[in-house]
Scaffold this active site. Structure first.
Site, PDB file in Angstrom:
ATOM      1  N   HIS A   1     -61.892  32.650  -7.046  1.00  0.00           N
ATOM      2  CA  HIS A   1     -63.232  33.167  -6.750  1.00  0.00           C
ATOM      3  C   HIS A   1     -64.313  32.089  -6.704  1.00  0.00           C
ATOM      4  CE1 HIS A   1     -65.437  33.372 -10.738  1.00  0.00           C
ATOM      5  NE2 HIS A   1     -64.226  33.107 -11.154  1.00  0.00           N
TER       6      HIS A   1
ATOM      7  N   ASN B   1     -68.787  22.482 -15.058  1.00  0.00           N
ATOM      8  CA  ASN B   1     -69.337  23.667 -14.413  1.00  0.00           C
ATOM      9  C   ASN B   1     -70.860  23.754 -14.521  1.00  0.00           C
ATOM     10  OD1 ASN B   1     -68.191  24.047 -17.176  1.00  0.00           O
ATOM     11  ND2 ASN B   1     -69.419  25.904 -17.125  1.00  0.00           N
TER      12      ASN B   1
ATOM     13  N   GLN C   1     -63.795  24.290 -11.037  1.00  0.00           N
ATOM     14  CA  GLN C   1     -64.947  23.993 -10.180  1.00  0.00           C
ATOM     15  C   GLN C   1     -64.602  23.027  -9.055  1.00  0.00           C
ATOM     16  OE1 GLN C   1     -68.027  25.304 -10.272  1.00  0.00           O
ATOM     17  NE2 GLN C   1     -67.636  26.563 -12.078  1.00  0.00           N
TER      18      GLN C   1
ATOM     19  N   CYS D   1     -70.164  32.361 -18.091  1.00  0.00           N
ATOM     20  CA  CYS D   1     -69.352  32.924 -19.168  1.00  0.00           C
ATOM     21  C   CYS D   1     -70.103  32.959 -20.499  1.00  0.00           C
ATOM     22  CB  CYS D   1     -68.063  32.112 -19.328  1.00  0.00           C
ATOM     23  SG  CYS D   1     -67.049  32.079 -17.845  1.00  0.00           S
TER      24      CYS D   1
ATOM     25  N   GLY E   1     -58.815  31.142 -13.916  1.00  0.00           N
ATOM     26  CA  GLY E   1     -58.900  29.840 -14.564  1.00  0.00           C
ATOM     27  C   GLY E   1     -58.766  29.879 -16.064  1.00  0.00           C
TER      28      GLY E   1
END
Length: 397
Positions: free
Chosen positions: A204, A154, A182, A328, A73
């Site tokens: 993922h 997210n 998402q 992240c 992404g």
């Protein structure tokens, strides 16, 4: 007795489902060819690549030749924004985004501002985290070349009014990109109906392997090539394709499409059970984000008088994996930029907890959270000078 292990962080990543791993394995061993080779081994890999491209396209009602595989992404976000910026600089240098975007968007915009002279407008959001359409339209200039607004947040799970944003972009002849990392595979998306020109996705987040994603590029959208050096991905993103991961992503997309209605219904019910249970058992708690426009598996709480790091540590000791925000940026001690943008004060934003539900979450798991989390919050508050002060000040009220 072995400690219970309960995963409640599906927004960060998901396990690879067995059916997906089984689909991938032959391409690590028997069908290992390079998809650019003309011999049988290469043709086998190319056939698998084409099949997966079709599976991902079908997930969002795109054409297979509008799907370009990337490393994930963040790369898709970088390619979309830089690609539009550099391809359309002769038309203008203005980009519109929001203050609650993933850093895969925000940091690219900051880079373009700092090094390439672009101007970026960062839109405010309302208390639920939704972009205000009238403010979006007011921000448009003659020099605006791109609107990039994420599909669903997210951290707080809020879904944006994507169709309306797409209509505004189309009316003003501006390219519209959305980060759907998402959302894609977790809710129904039709890129044609929603007027989306570019869309970032990732494997993922939907039970596929890590390190593989895609960028949807609507036919006719002007976009610079992102990686140079070979003819892969129709000369726009060079490099030998990761066929096993691409195969896994294709299977994940296919399974997500087939299971979509059940996935949404089941996770929404579990989400309600969790929210109701926590609000009933823990005072001075709020749910962050929209309740009406929300990802089915996302729950985000703020607990007053305590900090999120303490909650995470104590939950981890109980075997519960959760998050205080985006994976992240979890190394940062600053409060979430998303929670600050929806108007939470520092002290409340610091006490945030994201619990994200997935396909392997059970009702028993939810009940375990409802049983354990109030004890964690009570213990942390018992050590909090802020809570002690609050109780003393309000004991007679």
């Amino acid at each position: 007795m072995e400690k219970r292990r309960l995963y409640m962080d599906y927004s960060a990543t998901t396990p690879v489902k067995k059916e997906i791993l089984d689909e991938m394995m032959p391409y690590l061993t028997d069908y290992f060819g390079n998809a650019s080779s003309f011999h049988t081994f290469g043709r086998e890999a190319k056939a698998a690549l084409d099949k997966a491209r079709g599976q991902v396209a079908n997930l969002i009602n795109a054409k297979p030749n509008e799907i370009y595989f990337t490393a994930g992404g963040t790369e898709s976000d970088n390619w979309a924004i830089e690609g539009v910026a550099f391809s359309n600089k002769h038309k203008g240098n203005h980009i519109i985004t929001s203050k609650i975007e993933h850093h895969g968007i925000l940091h690219v915009c900051e880079y373009l501002e700092k090094y390439h002279g672009f101007e970026v407008t960062y839109l405010d959001v309302d208390a639920e985290g939704r972009v205000k359409l009238d403010e979006l339209e007011k921000a448009i200039k003659d020099t605006t070349i791109l609107i990039t607004i994420m599909f669903a947040n997210n951290e707080i799970g809020t879904i944006q009014p994507i169709k309306e944003i797409g209509e505004i972009a189309k009316k003003h002849n501006i390219i519209f990109h959305t980060d759907a990392v998402q959302a894609a595979g977790n809710i129904n998306i039709d890129v044609k109906e929603l007027n989306i020109d570019l869309m970032s996705m990732s494997s993922h987040k939907i039970y596929g392997p890590k390190g593989i994603g895609a960028l949807y590029i609507k036919t006719g959208t002007k976009l610079h090539s992102f990686v140079h050096g070979g003819a892969q991905e129709r000369r726009r993103r060079a490099g030998t394709e990761n066929i096993p991961a691409i195969v896994g992503y294709g299977k994940a997309a296919e399974m997500a499409k087939e299971n979509m209605d059940n996935h949404i219904e089941r996770l929404t019910a579990l989400r309600k059970r969790l929210i109701d249970g926590i609000l009933e058992n823990i005072p001075y708690t709020r749910v962050n984000g929209s309740m009406e426009h929300r990802l089915p598996g996302n729950v985000n709480f703020s607990f007053e008088f305590i900090e999120g790091e303490g909650i995470l540590l104590m939950l981890d000791m109980l075997g519960i994996a959760a998050s205080s925000g985006s994976a992240c940026t979890s190394g940062s001690l600053d409060p979430s930029h998303v929670l600050m943008a929806i108007g939470l004060p520092h002290e409340i934003a610091h006490g945030s907890l994201r619990l994200s539900i997935g396909d392997f979450t059970t009702e028993e798991d939810i009940d375990y959270i409802i049983e354990q989390l109030p004890k964690v919050i009570e213990r942390l508050r018992s050590m909090s000078p802020l809570y002690d002060k609050f109780i003393k000040e309000n004991k007679d009220k």
